[in-house]
Design a protein around this motif. Structure first.
Motif, PDB file in Angstrom:
ATOM      1  N   THR A  26     -13.353  15.394 -23.521  1.00 21.31           N
ATOM      2  CA  THR A  26     -13.490  16.711 -24.345  1.00 21.31           C
ATOM      3  C   THR A  26     -14.672  16.740 -25.647  1.00 21.31           C
ATOM      4  O   THR A  26     -14.734  15.811 -26.158  1.00 21.31           O
ATOM      5  CB  THR A  26     -12.067  16.510 -25.085  1.00 21.31           C
ATOM      6  OG1 THR A  26     -10.840  16.506 -24.143  1.00 21.31           O
ATOM      7  CG2 THR A  26     -11.791  17.863 -25.944  1.00 21.31           C
ATOM      8  N   SER A  29     -11.746  19.660 -28.873  1.00 22.37           N
ATOM      9  CA  SER A  29     -10.196  19.996 -28.476  1.00 22.37           C
ATOM     10  C   SER A  29      -9.616  21.250 -28.972  1.00 22.37           C
ATOM     11  O   SER A  29     -10.110  21.938 -29.955  1.00 22.37           O
ATOM     12  CB  SER A  29      -9.292  18.997 -29.064  1.00 22.37           C
ATOM     13  OG  SER A  29      -9.121  18.839 -30.239  1.00 22.37           O
ATOM     14  N   HIS A  44     -10.869  25.270 -25.776  1.00 26.34           N
ATOM     15  CA  HIS A  44     -11.341  23.879 -25.060  1.00 26.34           C
ATOM     16  C   HIS A  44     -12.567  23.845 -24.600  1.00 26.34           C
ATOM     17  O   HIS A  44     -12.933  24.681 -23.727  1.00 26.34           O
ATOM     18  CB  HIS A  44     -10.246  23.340 -24.394  1.00 26.34           C
ATOM     19  CG  HIS A  44     -10.684  22.061 -23.547  1.00 26.34           C
ATOM     20  ND1 HIS A  44     -11.253  21.909 -22.525  1.00 26.34           N
ATOM     21  CD2 HIS A  44      -9.992  20.804 -23.830  1.00 26.34           C
ATOM     22  CE1 HIS A  44     -11.272  20.856 -22.305  1.00 26.34           C
ATOM     23  NE2 HIS A  44     -10.655  20.045 -23.014  1.00 26.34           N
TER      24      HIS A  44
END
Length: 218
Positions: A26, A29, A44
């Motif tokens: 990621t 987030s 995201h």
């Protein structure tokens, strides 16, 4: 009707022995994005690290030849909206797919998809050993007859001893014919009457990359 012909890319998956599986992560987030956008708005942004030969992927000439066209310069008309031809060899018995599999067929300008049924073993040890492949003389015939693209639903379009010469790759890519390996779902296709698509991102200086391969029927 659209028929899916790709394996999903899953973290840690094995496509070919010795090639590392993809790692997903990621960059931003949803929780952290709350600090960047208006209240109630979240995003995201993911990260992925993967070898170019992961899942269902296309080989362009640069994969084999330093002066060959790469992902960014291989013409789209070699990768997308191609008239398709499925060659089913699931009952052939022999591992090598020879010229006789194409008897009486017109392959010029078409995506020739080799349906071996080997894809049911994908992700298991049985997928690796003894897989079907395209015989050198058949690869030469496809070049001579002007195929636009060649795909297969097994581990490799060539036989894969540790230090093998890879004649199908050598012949097809020298002629500018892209190769799509690790296809799946070819059993759902008719022998012809469909359009095939397998276009990768336009990445300069790379010869292979995963694709979302699919066929449009009708």
């Amino acid at each position: 009707m659209i028929v899916e012909l790709s394996h999903p890319v899953i973290e840690g998956m094995t496509t070919y022995p010795g090639i590392p599986g993809p790692v997903l992560g990621t960059h931003l987030s949803r929780e952290d994005s709350k600090q960047l956008y208006a209240e109630g708005t979240q995003f995201h942004i993911g990260l992925i690290t993967l070898a170019a030969n992961t899942g269902t992927y296309v080989d362009t000439p640069f994969h084999r030849y330093a002066d060959g066209t790469d992902l960014a310069t291989t013409p789209l008309d070699r990768l997308a909206d191609l008239p398709g031809l499925k060659i089913s060899v699931t009952e052939a018995g022999a591992r090598a797919i020879g010229v006789d599999a194409f008897t009486g067929l017109d392959v010029r300008g078409r995506a020739v998809l080799l349906h071996t049924g080997w894809d049911v073993r994908f992700g298991t040890p049985a997928y690796v050993g003894g897989h079907p492949y395209l015989a050198p003389e058949a690869a030469r015939w496809l070049v001579e007859q002007g195929a636009a693209l060649v795909g297969i639903d097994s581990l490799n379009i060539d036989d894969t001893p540790a230090r093998g010469p890879r004649p199908a790759h050598t012949l097809l890519l020298a002629a500018g014919i892209p190769i799509v390996e690790h296809l799946t779902g070819l059993g759902a296709l008719p022998a012809e009457g469909f359009r095939f698509h397998a276009a990768p991102p336009m990445v300069a200086g790379m010869g292979t990359f995963p694709v979302r391969a699919y066929a449009v029927l009708g």
